[in-house]
Design a protein around this motif. Structure first.
Motif, PDB file in Angstrom:
ATOM      1  N   LYS A  53      90.917  77.615  47.611  1.00 56.84           N
ATOM      2  CA  LYS A  53      91.036  76.196  47.208  1.00 56.84           C
ATOM      3  C   LYS A  53      92.095  76.438  45.974  1.00 56.84           C
ATOM      4  O   LYS A  53      92.827  75.481  46.069  1.00 56.84           O
ATOM      5  CB  LYS A  53      89.504  75.742  46.743  1.00 56.84           C
ATOM      6  CG  LYS A  53      89.757  74.397  45.993  1.00 56.84           C
ATOM      7  CD  LYS A  53      88.212  74.038  45.668  1.00 56.84           C
ATOM      8  CE  LYS A  53      88.422  72.640  44.896  1.00 56.84           C
ATOM      9  NZ  LYS A  53      87.158  72.425  44.545  1.00 56.84           N
ATOM     10  N   SER A  54      91.988  77.381  45.440  1.00 55.97           N
ATOM     11  CA  SER A  54      92.803  77.339  44.164  1.00 55.97           C
ATOM     12  C   SER A  54      94.380  77.691  44.661  1.00 55.97           C
ATOM     13  O   SER A  54      95.346  76.858  44.067  1.00 55.97           O
ATOM     14  CB  SER A  54      92.551  78.624  43.090  1.00 55.97           C
ATOM     15  OG  SER A  54      93.645  78.732  42.322  1.00 55.97           O
ATOM     16  N   VAL A  55      94.498  78.782  45.674  1.00 56.96           N
ATOM     17  CA  VAL A  55      95.807  78.549  46.267  1.00 56.96           C
ATOM     18  C   VAL A  55      96.469  77.271  46.850  1.00 56.96           C
ATOM     19  O   VAL A  55      97.587  77.006  46.564  1.00 56.96           O
ATOM     20  CB  VAL A  55      95.954  79.862  47.068  1.00 56.96           C
ATOM     21  CG1 VAL A  55      97.252  79.808  47.967  1.00 56.96           C
ATOM     22  CG2 VAL A  55      95.583  81.155  46.565  1.00 56.96           C
ATOM     23  N   ARG A  56      95.459  76.692  47.572  1.00 54.79           N
ATOM     24  CA  ARG A  56      95.883  75.211  48.202  1.00 54.79           C
ATOM     25  C   ARG A  56      96.455  74.509  46.999  1.00 54.79           C
ATOM     26  O   ARG A  56      97.474  73.495  47.206  1.00 54.79           O
ATOM     27  CB  ARG A  56      94.635  74.676  48.885  1.00 54.79           C
ATOM     28  CG  ARG A  56      94.467  75.527  50.270  1.00 54.79           C
ATOM     29  CD  ARG A  56      93.508  74.907  51.241  1.00 54.79           C
ATOM     30  NE  ARG A  56      93.957  73.621  51.677  1.00 54.79           N
ATOM     31  CZ  ARG A  56      93.397  72.500  51.530  1.00 54.79           C
ATOM     32  NH1 ARG A  56      92.203  72.443  50.947  1.00 54.79           N
ATOM     33  NH2 ARG A  56      94.052  71.295  52.100  1.00 54.79           N
ATOM     34  N   GLU A  57      95.696  74.164  45.913  1.00 48.17           N
ATOM     35  CA  GLU A  57      95.916  73.310  44.969  1.00 48.17           C
ATOM     36  C   GLU A  57      97.469  73.846  44.543  1.00 48.17           C
ATOM     37  O   GLU A  57      98.190  73.015  44.130  1.00 48.17           O
ATOM     38  CB  GLU A  57      94.913  73.444  43.757  1.00 48.17           C
ATOM     39  CG  GLU A  57      93.566  72.724  44.229  1.00 48.17           C
ATOM     40  CD  GLU A  57      92.392  72.862  43.276  1.00 48.17           C
ATOM     41  OE1 GLU A  57      92.465  73.803  42.391  1.00 48.17           O
ATOM     42  OE2 GLU A  57      91.346  72.391  43.753  1.00 48.17           O
ATOM     43  N   LYS A  58      97.659  74.879  43.976  1.00 45.55           N
ATOM     44  CA  LYS A  58      98.970  75.352  43.552  1.00 45.55           C
ATOM     45  C   LYS A  58     100.282  75.296  44.620  1.00 45.55           C
ATOM     46  O   LYS A  58     101.233  74.977  44.175  1.00 45.55           O
ATOM     47  CB  LYS A  58      98.780  77.171  43.177  1.00 45.55           C
ATOM     48  CG  LYS A  58      98.081  77.132  41.959  1.00 45.55           C
ATOM     49  CD  LYS A  58      98.024  78.385  41.387  1.00 45.55           C
ATOM     50  CE  LYS A  58      97.277  78.701  40.092  1.00 45.55           C
ATOM     51  NZ  LYS A  58      97.074  79.816  39.646  1.00 45.55           N
ATOM     52  N   VAL A  59      99.954  75.640  45.798  1.00 40.12           N
ATOM     53  CA  VAL A  59     100.993  75.599  46.850  1.00 40.12           C
ATOM     54  C   VAL A  59     101.328  74.197  47.476  1.00 40.12           C
ATOM     55  O   VAL A  59     102.241  73.988  47.960  1.00 40.12           O
ATOM     56  CB  VAL A  59     100.742  76.926  47.824  1.00 40.12           C
ATOM     57  CG1 VAL A  59     101.911  76.906  48.984  1.00 40.12           C
ATOM     58  CG2 VAL A  59     100.578  78.236  47.265  1.00 40.12           C
ATOM     59  N   GLY A  60     100.035  73.663  47.589  1.00 38.61           N
ATOM     60  CA  GLY A  60     100.385  72.401  48.165  1.00 38.61           C
ATOM     61  C   GLY A  60     100.618  72.352  49.812  1.00 38.61           C
ATOM     62  O   GLY A  60     100.116  73.165  50.748  1.00 38.61           O
ATOM     63  N   LYS A  61     101.796  71.539  49.988  1.00 33.23           N
ATOM     64  CA  LYS A  61     101.956  71.145  51.457  1.00 33.23           C
ATOM     65  C   LYS A  61     102.869  72.441  52.148  1.00 33.23           C
ATOM     66  O   LYS A  61     102.956  72.228  53.454  1.00 33.23           O
ATOM     67  CB  LYS A  61     102.846  69.924  51.607  1.00 33.23           C
ATOM     68  CG  LYS A  61     104.228  70.023  50.989  1.00 33.23           C
ATOM     69  CD  LYS A  61     104.808  68.663  50.973  1.00 33.23           C
ATOM     70  CE  LYS A  61     106.165  68.692  50.164  1.00 33.23           C
ATOM     71  NZ  LYS A  61     107.268  69.388  50.955  1.00 33.23           N
ATOM     72  N   ASP A  62     103.197  73.325  51.073  1.00 37.48           N
ATOM     73  CA  ASP A  62     103.747  74.640  51.627  1.00 37.48           C
ATOM     74  C   ASP A  62     102.824  75.542  52.338  1.00 37.48           C
ATOM     75  O   ASP A  62     103.100  76.555  52.890  1.00 37.48           O
ATOM     76  CB  ASP A  62     104.606  75.491  50.751  1.00 37.48           C
ATOM     77  CG  ASP A  62     105.602  74.298  50.327  1.00 37.48           C
ATOM     78  OD1 ASP A  62     106.303  73.590  51.215  1.00 37.48           O
ATOM     79  OD2 ASP A  62     106.403  74.625  49.192  1.00 37.48           O
ATOM     80  N   LEU A  63     101.383  75.300  52.405  1.00 35.33           N
ATOM     81  CA  LEU A  63     100.461  76.057  53.095  1.00 35.33           C
ATOM     82  C   LEU A  63      99.507  75.540  53.992  1.00 35.33           C
ATOM     83  O   LEU A  63      99.386  74.513  53.868  1.00 35.33           O
ATOM     84  CB  LEU A  63      99.663  76.408  51.866  1.00 35.33           C
ATOM     85  CG  LEU A  63      98.314  77.512  52.382  1.00 35.33           C
ATOM     86  CD1 LEU A  63      98.810  78.852  52.587  1.00 35.33           C
ATOM     87  CD2 LEU A  63      97.439  77.590  51.265  1.00 35.33           C
TER      88      LEU A  63
END
Length: 176
Positions: A53-63
């Motif tokens: 969840k944290s990575v998704r918040e930081k990377v956004g649409k690039d993940l």
């Protein structure tokens, strides 16, 4: 065997096939694809959820995050939970039930139907799917793919083909 050794050579890039209808968050065109082989009864998979969840918040649409089933044989409720998740996928609610299953690992033994109700599934469709066991072939295919990739335990994470084994924190995932 140390955890780092289980992943093999860190320079190896694994080809991890993704079906168009695999549960996924994010666009297929994202720069980074993270494929997760998980088991709903695995405490390490549950631990990993916050990092993802944290990575998704930081990377956004690039993940793009893709889910694959790998219920382990010694987790007696994992296969049924995987079937329940597939019943939810058929109704377009995989991720809703995914989150509920991980949040309620202690209720997998007798509470799958109640958890499906929490996800607001059509219970008639859910009951039919669970009694027909139609998802077993799909789950077995994910498990065969995991075995071919040397993903024996859970979680196994492939980030653009680079393999990580075990629960990782967001910082470690972001480095890969």
């Amino acid at each position: 065997v140390r955890i780092g050794e289980e992943a093999g050579d860190p320079k190896t890039v694994w080809r991890v096939a993704v079906r168009p209808d695999d549960p996924q968050l994010g666009e297929a065109s994202a720069l980074v694809t993270m494929v997760l082989f998980e088991d709903f009864e695995c405490p390490f998979c549950k631990q990993l959820q916050g990092a993802i969840k944290s990575v998704r918040e930081k990377v956004g649409k690039d993940l793009r995050v893709v889910y694959k089933h790998n219920p382990l044989p010694f987790h007696k409720n994992a296969s049924a939970a995987a079937e329940a998740a597939e019943a939810a996928r058929a109704q377009g609610k995989f991720w809703e039930l995914h989150d509920i299953l991980f949040a309620n690992q202690d209720k997998l033994t007798a509470g799958l139907r109640a958890l499906a109700e929490q996800a607001k599934l059509d219970m008639s469709q859910y009951d039919n799917a669970m009694s027909a066991h139609g998802a077993r072939g799909r789950i077995a295919a994910d498990m065969e793919q995991a075995a071919a990739l040397g993903a024996r335990g859970t979680p196994n994470i492939f980030i653009n083909g680079r393999k990580l084994v075990g629960a990782k924190d967001a910082e470690t995932l972001l480095k890969h």
